[in-house]
Design a protein around this motif. Structure first.
Motif, mmCIF file in Angstrom:
data_model
loop_
_atom_site.group_PDB
_atom_site.id
_atom_site.type_symbol
_atom_site.label_atom_id
_atom_site.label_comp_id
_atom_site.label_asym_id
_atom_site.label_seq_id
_atom_site.Cartn_x
_atom_site.Cartn_y
_atom_site.Cartn_z
ATOM 1 N N VAL A 115 0.913 -1.267 -0.080
ATOM 2 C CA VAL A 115 -0.094 -0.074 -0.086
ATOM 3 C C VAL A 115 0.888 1.310 -0.152
ATOM 4 C CG1 VAL A 115 -2.101 1.096 0.795
ATOM 5 C CG2 VAL A 115 -1.517 -1.370 1.280
ATOM 6 N N CYS A 116 0.706 2.190 1.008
ATOM 7 C CA CYS A 116 1.302 3.373 0.986
ATOM 8 C C CYS A 116 2.963 3.367 1.191
ATOM 9 C CB CYS A 116 0.985 4.504 1.981
ATOM 10 S SG CYS A 116 -0.915 4.682 1.873
ATOM 11 N N ALA A 117 3.428 2.067 1.516
ATOM 12 C CA ALA A 117 4.883 1.557 1.889
ATOM 13 C C ALA A 117 5.354 1.110 0.803
ATOM 14 C CB ALA A 117 5.201 1.199 3.050
ATOM 15 N N GLY A 118 4.613 0.844 -0.534
ATOM 16 C CA GLY A 118 4.953 -0.044 -1.450
ATOM 17 C C GLY A 118 6.215 0.393 -2.316
ATOM 18 N N PHE A 119 6.143 1.614 -2.555
ATOM 19 C CA PHE A 119 7.355 2.213 -3.304
ATOM 20 C C PHE A 119 8.652 1.813 -2.456
ATOM 21 C CE2 PHE A 119 10.944 5.260 -4.556
ATOM 22 C CZ PHE A 119 10.724 4.990 -6.019
ATOM 23 N N THR A 120 8.756 2.406 -1.063
ATOM 24 C CA THR A 120 10.018 2.105 -0.466
ATOM 25 C C THR A 120 10.348 0.467 -0.232
ATOM 26 O OG1 THR A 120 8.370 2.400 1.590
ATOM 27 C CG2 THR A 120 9.840 4.452 0.777
ATOM 28 N N GLY A 305 1.509 3.473 5.804
ATOM 29 C CA GLY A 305 0.360 3.430 5.623
ATOM 30 C C GLY A 305 -0.333 1.874 5.912
ATOM 31 N N ALA A 306 -1.608 1.583 5.266
ATOM 32 C CA ALA A 306 -2.291 0.366 5.645
ATOM 33 C C ALA A 306 -1.594 -0.626 5.594
ATOM 34 C CB ALA A 306 -3.552 0.400 4.388
#
Length: 318
Positions: A115-120, A305-306
């Motif tokens: 989710v919101c941490a997907g890129f890192t 995030g999620a």
């Protein structure tokens, strides 16, 4: 013994959908005023994708531009990772199609959902592959169409989310340009933010905003310090801070808690909204496009995030 190489971001680019949606346009569709939206979130505009701007199309556009900025031969691109949480079709993933459309004949490909941490998370995976010699170059893309999952009856989510894609090329280097990832999760709070189903069967994003705010502002400062320590530097040596663009209140509180100068914090959420896995690369690309940064400067990335999931790492500007 396997030789360990260095890794770096050699190129960064973004794709923002052409339709820009203002608070004045959203307000009549929900129950809050334009002034409430900006005061509560700090967001003035966000991009919403049209029918032609699907996740694959946006990912391809961002990925192609990133390859150009990195000056990398597509034939030497060995891995493609797409971070996304908003694809309705469960399989296959979109990364193989993205790699094919860009024209990457030798690329492995997979999707990642943090989710919101997907890129890192994806950036760490790509960096490890390059450092171990499993890939000469890797393409990392964060892409979301969050506008497909918002409900006007829930203004807390309806007004903050936007669409877009950001991409980075990770390449082998003599010196380390991507620090170790510091990551973690708190699955006991998985219901705080996620997809829920209404009585009529429609699915949409639901969020406990106050709990997300308390969790992120209490937990992420320690992650930031640990990410800097893992990279062998202190927080005061950071040139730029690029956090997940959740909303302006969270970014401002994190900035204050970390004692960072506001002028060194990238705030893309005002114009782009919360784009989940795309938010960090979109903000990083905005920094590069602005001309404010210099190649080699140290940037602290923080995705959260999620899940609840999070990851932080220090990178050098391309």
């Amino acid at each position: 013994m396997t030789e360990i190489y260095g890794s770096r971001i050699s190129g960064i680019a973004a794709y923002r959908p052409s339709r820009l949606v203002s608070n004045e346009e959203l307000s009549p569709l929900t129950t809050v005023s334009p002034q409430w939206i900006e005061g509560r979130t700090g967001i003035k505009t966000r991009h919403h994708a049209n029918d032609q701007e699907d996740l694959v199309t946006m990912s391809v556009a961002a990925g192609e531009k990133a390859l150009v900025t990195a000056d990398v031969d597509p034939a030497e691109l060995d891995l493609t990772i797409v971070a996304t949480a908003t694809r309705r079709r469960r399989m296959p993933g979109i990364a193989p199609e993205v790699a094919s459309r860009i024209g990457l004949p030798n690329s492995g490909a997979y999707d990642l959902n943090a989710v919101c941490a997907g890129f890192t998370y994806s950036l760490a995976m790509a960096s490890n592959a390059v450092r171990l010699g499993e890939a000469r170059h890797a393409l990392v893309i964060g892409a979301e169409r969050t506008s497909d999952w918002i409900d006007p009856e829930d203004p807390d989510t309806f007004v903050i989310f936007g669409d877009g894609a950001g991409a980075a090329v990770v390449s082998r280097s003599q010196e380390p340009g991507i620090g170790p990832a510091v990551w973690g999760s708190d699955g006991a709070r998985h219901n705080v933010l996620g997809i829920t189903e209404k009585a009529d069967g429609r699915e949409y994003v639901a969020m406990n905003g106050p709990l997300v705010y308390k969790w992120s502002t209490a937990t992420m400062p320690d992650v930031a310090h640990r990410a800097c320590a893992a990279a062998g530097i202190s927080l005061r040596e950071i040139d730029w801070f690029v956090p997940h663009q959740a909303n302006n209140r969270i970014i401002k509180t994190l900035t204050e808690n970390l004692g960072l100068p506001p002028e060194r914090v990238v705030n893309d959420v005002v114009d782009t909204g919360n784009t989940s896995a795309a938010s960090v690369p979109l903000a990083l690309s905005r920094l590069r496009e602005s001309g404010r940064s210099t190649p080699g400067e140290k940037v602290l990335l923080l995705g959260f995030g999620a899940g609840l999931t999070y990851a932080g790492q220090v990178v050098r500007m391309p």
